[in-house]
Design a protein around this motif. Structure first.
Motif, PDB file in Angstrom:
ATOM      1  N   THR A  35       0.870  -1.175   0.000  1.00 46.26           N
ATOM      2  CA  THR A  35       0.000   0.000   0.000  1.00 46.26           C
ATOM      3  C   THR A  35       0.909   1.229   0.000  1.00 46.26           C
ATOM      4  N   GLU A  36       0.327   2.388  -0.074  1.00 46.69           N
ATOM      5  CA  GLU A  36       1.133   3.612  -0.066  1.00 46.69           C
ATOM      6  C   GLU A  36       1.977   3.698   1.210  1.00 46.69           C
ATOM      7  N   SER A  37       1.358   3.418   2.348  1.00 43.67           N
ATOM      8  CA  SER A  37       2.116   3.490   3.612  1.00 43.67           C
ATOM      9  C   SER A  37       3.167   2.386   3.689  1.00 43.67           C
ATOM     10  N   GLY A  38       2.856   1.202   3.184  1.00 47.43           N
ATOM     11  CA  GLY A  38       3.828   0.112   3.157  1.00 47.43           C
ATOM     12  C   GLY A  38       4.999   0.432   2.260  1.00 47.43           C
ATOM     13  N   ARG A  39       4.716   1.020   1.103  1.00 54.87           N
ATOM     14  CA  ARG A  39       5.780   1.393   0.160  1.00 54.87           C
ATOM     15  C   ARG A  39       6.673   2.482   0.748  1.00 54.87           C
ATOM     16  N   THR A  40       6.091   3.433   1.444  1.00 59.09           N
ATOM     17  CA  THR A  40       6.881   4.506   2.068  1.00 59.09           C
ATOM     18  C   THR A  40       7.889   3.925   3.049  1.00 59.09           C
ATOM     19  N   ILE A  41       7.436   3.014   3.886  1.00 59.71           N
ATOM     20  CA  ILE A  41       8.333   2.378   4.866  1.00 59.71           C
ATOM     21  C   ILE A  41       9.384   1.538   4.149  1.00 59.71           C
ATOM     22  N   ALA A  42       8.958   0.739   3.176  1.00 60.75           N
ATOM     23  CA  ALA A  42       9.887  -0.133   2.456  1.00 60.75           C
ATOM     24  C   ALA A  42      10.972   0.665   1.746  1.00 60.75           C
ATOM     25  N   GLU A  43      10.590   1.748   1.107  1.00 63.84           N
ATOM     26  CA  GLU A  43      11.568   2.572   0.381  1.00 63.84           C
ATOM     27  C   GLU A  43      12.540   3.253   1.344  1.00 63.84           C
ATOM     28  N   LYS A  44      12.047   3.669   2.508  1.00 66.02           N
ATOM     29  CA  LYS A  44      12.922   4.284   3.511  1.00 66.02           C
ATOM     30  C   LYS A  44      13.968   3.278   3.988  1.00 66.02           C
ATOM     31  N   ILE A  45      13.536   2.081   4.303  1.00 61.50           N
ATOM     32  CA  ILE A  45      14.456   1.048   4.793  1.00 61.50           C
ATOM     33  C   ILE A  45      15.416   0.634   3.691  1.00 61.50           C
ATOM     34  N   TYR A  46      14.922   0.491   2.477  1.00 57.90           N
ATOM     35  CA  TYR A  46      15.776   0.096   1.352  1.00 57.90           C
ATOM     36  C   TYR A  46      16.840   1.163   1.077  1.00 57.90           C
ATOM     37  N   GLU A  47      16.457   2.427   1.112  1.00 55.85           N
ATOM     38  CA  GLU A  47      17.426   3.506   0.899  1.00 55.85           C
ATOM     39  C   GLU A  47      18.502   3.460   1.974  1.00 55.85           C
ATOM     40  N   ARG A  48      18.093   3.273   3.204  1.00 51.20           N
ATOM     41  CA  ARG A  48      19.064   3.188   4.294  1.00 51.20           C
ATOM     42  C   ARG A  48      20.014   2.011   4.072  1.00 51.20           C
ATOM     43  N   HIS A  49      19.461   0.869   3.712  1.00 53.77           N
ATOM     44  CA  HIS A  49      20.277  -0.322   3.497  1.00 53.77           C
ATOM     45  C   HIS A  49      21.304  -0.097   2.389  1.00 53.77           C
ATOM     46  N   GLU A  50      20.856   0.430   1.279  1.00 48.76           N
ATOM     47  CA  GLU A  50      21.752   0.647   0.143  1.00 48.76           C
ATOM     48  C   GLU A  50      22.854   1.646   0.483  1.00 48.76           C
ATOM     49  N   LEU A  51      22.479   2.766   1.084  1.00 46.59           N
ATOM     50  CA  LEU A  51      23.467   3.792   1.404  1.00 46.59           C
ATOM     51  C   LEU A  51      24.446   3.313   2.469  1.00 46.59           C
ATOM     52  N   LEU A  52      23.934   2.698   3.529  1.00 47.92           N
ATOM     53  CA  LEU A  52      24.811   2.227   4.599  1.00 47.92           C
ATOM     54  C   LEU A  52      25.751   1.129   4.114  1.00 47.92           C
ATOM     55  N   SER A  53      25.242   0.219   3.286  1.00 50.67           N
ATOM     56  CA  SER A  53      26.102  -0.837   2.724  1.00 50.67           C
ATOM     57  C   SER A  53      27.234  -0.230   1.904  1.00 50.67           C
ATOM     58  N   ALA A  54      26.888   0.674   1.010  1.00 51.77           N
ATOM     59  CA  ALA A  54      27.892   1.312   0.149  1.00 51.77           C
ATOM     60  C   ALA A  54      28.905   2.094   0.971  1.00 51.77           C
ATOM     61  N   TRP A  55      28.428   2.797   1.986  1.00 47.01           N
ATOM     62  CA  TRP A  55      29.297   3.591   2.848  1.00 47.01           C
ATOM     63  C   TRP A  55      30.299   2.701   3.577  1.00 47.01           C
ATOM     64  N   LEU A  56      29.803   1.597   4.137  1.00 44.30           N
ATOM     65  CA  LEU A  56      30.686   0.674   4.852  1.00 44.30           C
ATOM     66  C   LEU A  56      31.706   0.023   3.913  1.00 44.30           C
ATOM     67  N   ILE A  57      31.274  -0.335   2.721  1.00 44.99           N
ATOM     68  CA  ILE A  57      32.190  -0.914   1.728  1.00 44.99           C
ATOM     69  C   ILE A  57      33.264   0.113   1.368  1.00 44.99           C
ATOM     70  N   HIS A  58      32.846   1.356   1.175  1.00 47.77           N
ATOM     71  CA  HIS A  58      33.791   2.436   0.856  1.00 47.77           C
ATOM     72  C   HIS A  58      34.824   2.611   1.985  1.00 47.77           C
ATOM     73  N   LEU A  59      34.400   2.346   3.214  1.00 44.11           N
ATOM     74  CA  LEU A  59      35.307   2.458   4.358  1.00 44.11           C
ATOM     75  C   LEU A  59      36.234   1.243   4.487  1.00 44.11           C
ATOM     76  N   GLY A  60      36.031   0.239   3.615  1.00 41.15           N
ATOM     77  CA  GLY A  60      36.909  -0.926   3.615  1.00 41.15           C
ATOM     78  C   GLY A  60      36.325  -2.186   4.238  1.00 41.15           C
ATOM     79  N   VAL A  61      35.043  -2.142   4.578  1.00 42.10           N
ATOM     80  CA  VAL A  61      34.396  -3.311   5.162  1.00 42.10           C
ATOM     81  C   VAL A  61      34.082  -4.310   4.043  1.00 42.10           C
TER      82      VAL A  61
END
Length: 123
Positions: free
Chosen positions: A64-90
């Motif tokens: 639903t709209e509210s479900g998609r909002t939450i899912a996209e927020k979590i997905y954005e966090r996951h993608e950015l945090l993963s990339a950031w940690l990899i960039h730091l050498g993890v």
């Protein structure tokens, strides 16, 4: 309404599967998360009752709209945090696992600061 980490994970998983496949079913979620079909069925019922997903007569799941909002927020966090940690050498696998835990507990303020920092360093 407060949403729990497990619900966020389910919503994010529905979003991710939906990017790969035209239709999402409970079995797809069970396979993706390595959970039992009955566990996923209970979770889908709770998400549906709380207005985060719709399930049609054929068993296809949509956010639903509210479900998609939450899912996209979590997905954005996951993608950015993963990339950031990899960039730091993890190690990429460790980065993805850590990001999966961090994405649920990091404050909006801290996440936005990391996001601004990474965007600034891309330029």
């Amino acid at each position: 309404m407060e949403i729990h980490e497990s619900a966020e994970n389910y919503l994010e998983t529905i979003l991710v599967i939906g990017k790969r496949k035209p239709q999402v079913r409970s079995i797809d979620i069970a396979n993706e998360l390595s959970f039992s079909k009955p566990s996923v069925s209970v979770a889908m019922k709770n998400l549906r009752v709380n207005g985060y997903i719709n399930v049609d007569r054929e068993g296809f799941i949509t956010l639903t709209e509210s479900g998609r909002t939450i899912a996209e927020k979590i997905y954005e966090r996951h993608e950015l945090l993963s990339a950031w940690l990899i960039h730091l050498g993890v190690n990429p696998q460790t980065a993805a696992e850590d990001a999966c835990r961090m994405e649920h507990v990091i404050s909006t303020e801290s996440f936005q600061a990391i996001k601004r920092h990474t965007e600034m360093h891309k330029k």
